[in-house]
Every structure is written in C-alpha cells, then in structure tokens.
Design a protein around this motif. Sequence first.
Motif, PDB file in Angstrom:
ATOM      1  N   LEU A   1       0.657  -1.130  -0.222  1.00 16.97           N
ATOM      2  CA  LEU A   1       0.182  -0.071  -0.019  1.00 16.97           C
ATOM      3  C   LEU A   1       0.850   1.295   0.287  1.00 16.97           C
ATOM      4  N   TRP A   2       0.662   2.242  -0.435  1.00 18.83           N
ATOM      5  CA  TRP A   2       1.336   3.497  -0.493  1.00 18.83           C
ATOM      6  C   TRP A   2       0.397   4.491  -0.261  1.00 18.83           C
ATOM      7  N   HIS A   3       0.173   5.770  -0.064  1.00 15.96           N
ATOM      8  CA  HIS A   3      -0.778   7.122  -0.520  1.00 15.96           C
ATOM      9  C   HIS A   3      -0.368   8.000  -1.638  1.00 15.96           C
ATOM     10  N   SER A   4      -1.413   8.817  -1.964  1.00 15.44           N
ATOM     11  CA  SER A   4      -1.840   9.230  -2.895  1.00 15.44           C
ATOM     12  C   SER A   4      -0.140  10.844  -3.260  1.00 15.44           C
ATOM     13  N   SER A   5       0.399  10.710  -4.130  1.00 19.09           N
ATOM     14  CA  SER A   5       1.836  11.257  -4.875  1.00 19.09           C
ATOM     15  C   SER A   5       0.535  12.195  -4.912  1.00 19.09           C
ATOM     16  N   GLU A   6      -0.704  12.614  -5.069  1.00 23.80           N
ATOM     17  CA  GLU A   6      -1.109  14.203  -5.957  1.00 23.80           C
ATOM     18  C   GLU A   6      -1.663  14.442  -4.907  1.00 23.80           C
ATOM     19  N   MET A   7      -1.285  14.225  -3.492  1.00 24.10           N
ATOM     20  CA  MET A   7      -2.590  15.259  -2.692  1.00 24.10           C
ATOM     21  C   MET A   7      -1.934  16.956  -2.483  1.00 24.10           C
ATOM     22  N   ASN A   8      -0.937  16.508  -3.004  1.00 23.69           N
ATOM     23  CA  ASN A   8      -0.675  18.715  -2.761  1.00 23.69           C
ATOM     24  C   ASN A   8      -1.539  19.125  -3.270  1.00 23.69           C
ATOM     25  N   THR A   9      -0.895  18.127  -5.160  1.00 20.92           N
ATOM     26  CA  THR A   9      -1.804  19.364  -5.953  1.00 20.92           C
ATOM     27  C   THR A   9      -3.126  19.235  -5.794  1.00 20.92           C
ATOM     28  N   TRP A  10      -3.719  17.961  -5.394  1.00 22.47           N
ATOM     29  CA  TRP A  10      -5.034  18.022  -5.661  1.00 22.47           C
ATOM     30  C   TRP A  10      -5.845  18.695  -4.520  1.00 22.47           C
ATOM     31  N   TYR A  11      -5.147  19.218  -3.599  1.00 23.35           N
ATOM     32  CA  TYR A  11      -5.159  19.733  -2.171  1.00 23.35           C
ATOM     33  C   TYR A  11      -5.197  21.214  -1.727  1.00 23.35           C
ATOM     34  N   ALA A  12      -4.223  21.428  -2.840  1.00 26.41           N
ATOM     35  CA  ALA A  12      -3.277  23.083  -2.354  1.00 26.41           C
ATOM     36  C   ALA A  12      -4.211  23.503  -1.906  1.00 26.41           C
ATOM     37  N   GLY A  13      -3.785  24.585  -0.657  1.00 25.72           N
ATOM     38  CA  GLY A  13      -4.068  25.455  -0.135  1.00 25.72           C
ATOM     39  C   GLY A  13      -5.097  24.973   1.189  1.00 25.72           C
ATOM     40  N   TYR A  14      -5.671  23.605   1.566  1.00 25.01           N
ATOM     41  CA  TYR A  14      -6.482  23.037   2.605  1.00 25.01           C
ATOM     42  C   TYR A  14      -5.705  22.296   3.560  1.00 25.01           C
ATOM     43  N   ALA A  15      -6.198  22.139   4.197  1.00 22.71           N
ATOM     44  CA  ALA A  15      -5.338  20.650   5.446  1.00 22.71           C
ATOM     45  C   ALA A  15      -5.978  19.798   4.686  1.00 22.71           C
ATOM     46  N   TRP A  16      -5.674  18.641   4.244  1.00 20.99           N
ATOM     47  CA  TRP A  16      -6.237  17.502   3.981  1.00 20.99           C
ATOM     48  C   TRP A  16      -4.833  16.256   4.835  1.00 20.99           C
ATOM     49  N   GLY A  17      -6.311  15.151   4.164  1.00 17.30           N
ATOM     50  CA  GLY A  17      -5.382  13.664   4.988  1.00 17.30           C
ATOM     51  C   GLY A  17      -5.509  12.682   4.284  1.00 17.30           C
ATOM     52  N   GLU A  18      -5.374  11.620   4.033  1.00 17.35           N
ATOM     53  CA  GLU A  18      -5.872  10.698   3.443  1.00 17.35           C
ATOM     54  C   GLU A  18      -5.692   8.924   4.164  1.00 17.35           C
ATOM     55  N   ASN A  19      -6.599   7.874   4.345  1.00 26.49           N
ATOM     56  CA  ASN A  19      -6.382   7.270   4.698  1.00 26.49           C
ATOM     57  C   ASN A  19      -6.441   5.866   3.572  1.00 26.49           C
ATOM     58  N   VAL A  20      -5.486   4.885   4.530  1.00 30.34           N
ATOM     59  CA  VAL A  20      -5.923   3.640   3.042  1.00 30.34           C
ATOM     60  C   VAL A  20      -6.169   2.511   3.970  1.00 30.34           C
ATOM     61  N   ALA A  21      -6.106   1.120   3.123  1.00 29.33           N
ATOM     62  CA  ALA A  21      -6.619   0.223   3.773  1.00 29.33           C
ATOM     63  C   ALA A  21      -6.946  -1.218   2.647  1.00 29.33           C
ATOM     64  N   CYS A  22      -7.348  -2.392   3.280  1.00 26.45           N
ATOM     65  CA  CYS A  22      -6.717  -3.357   2.466  1.00 26.45           C
ATOM     66  C   CYS A  22      -7.525  -4.129   2.990  1.00 26.45           C
ATOM     67  N   VAL A  23      -8.084  -5.158   2.134  1.00 24.19           N
ATOM     68  CA  VAL A  23      -9.212  -5.970   3.286  1.00 24.19           C
ATOM     69  C   VAL A  23      -9.461  -6.949   2.346  1.00 24.19           C
ATOM     70  N   PRO A  24      -8.715  -8.253   2.954  1.00 21.54           N
ATOM     71  CA  PRO A  24      -9.063  -9.716   1.694  1.00 21.54           C
ATOM     72  C   PRO A  24     -10.009 -10.439   1.346  1.00 21.54           C
TER      73      PRO A  24
END
Length: 157
Positions: A83-106
Amino acid sequence: MPRRKRTRVMFAAAMVAVAALIAAACGPAPGPASAAAADIRAGQNYLRALYGRGELNFDSYLESNAQVHADRLADGATSCANLWHSSEMNTWYAGYAWGENVACVPGCPDNGQQVLDMWWNSPSHQANILNPVFGLQGVGVTCNGTVEMVVAHYRSP
C-alpha cells in the motif's frame, strides 16, 4: 481491547447499520453504489459525533480522487502487502488541510466495518477521522476479486 472501547466500537457498528438502513429508506447515498463506501462515510461521522466533532460532508471531488487511488492500489494486487499514499495530494488539495487513510481487506466484504475497525485502532488513522479541521470526505472502494482497497480523503472546507 478495553471493554469500554470495544463497547463503543460495537455501538458504532450498530449505528452504521442503522444509518445504512435510514439512507436506503431516504434514497441513494451520494457517490458510488458501494455499500462499503456508504458504511465508511456514515461510520466516520458517527465516530466523530461521539467525540464532539462536526460531520464530514460528502464531496464528489474528494471521492473521485480517492476512487482513482483505490483503483490504482487494486490494479494487479494479489495481497495487502503493498500500500502507498497518493502522491498528488498536494496538487489536488493545494491551499487546504488534507489527509488520507488507506486500507486493504482480503476478499470483498462490501461493508466498511473491517476498515473502520482497522482505522479506529491505528492512532494516525484515527487522528484523520477525528481531525476537527476536516469538514469534507470522499471514500473510494475497489475490489479486484482478491482484495478490497479503500481510500478516504479528508479536506478542510
């Protein structure tokens, strides 16, 4: 897990089920027709309410971006090992506070309870769910037949 915390999590699960029934009676939930995404959106709002945080409103742009990343994670995945986090978060949400949660379920349970439990029991994921700065959310869910990838994006209004 301490009894009090377990009781809260079990109560949250029951409330997610009730919220899903109410949402079904009131019409379709926003976003994709994924029961898991609807469960996770409702469950996060229930948990925030328990801690006196405001609701995370649905945002289609966040959900679209979360879905892009869930699809990428699921593409060719045969396990939950990579798993990895989105590399585009700064671009997608520039100027805002942002966060991301990632999960995987078999498998593909098509409900959000396992993901909510995992995130709630992880301090960094729980911090995103409860962050009082965040007011918007979007949840992407993809199952490739082997694993279900779930991505939640959060942003300040």
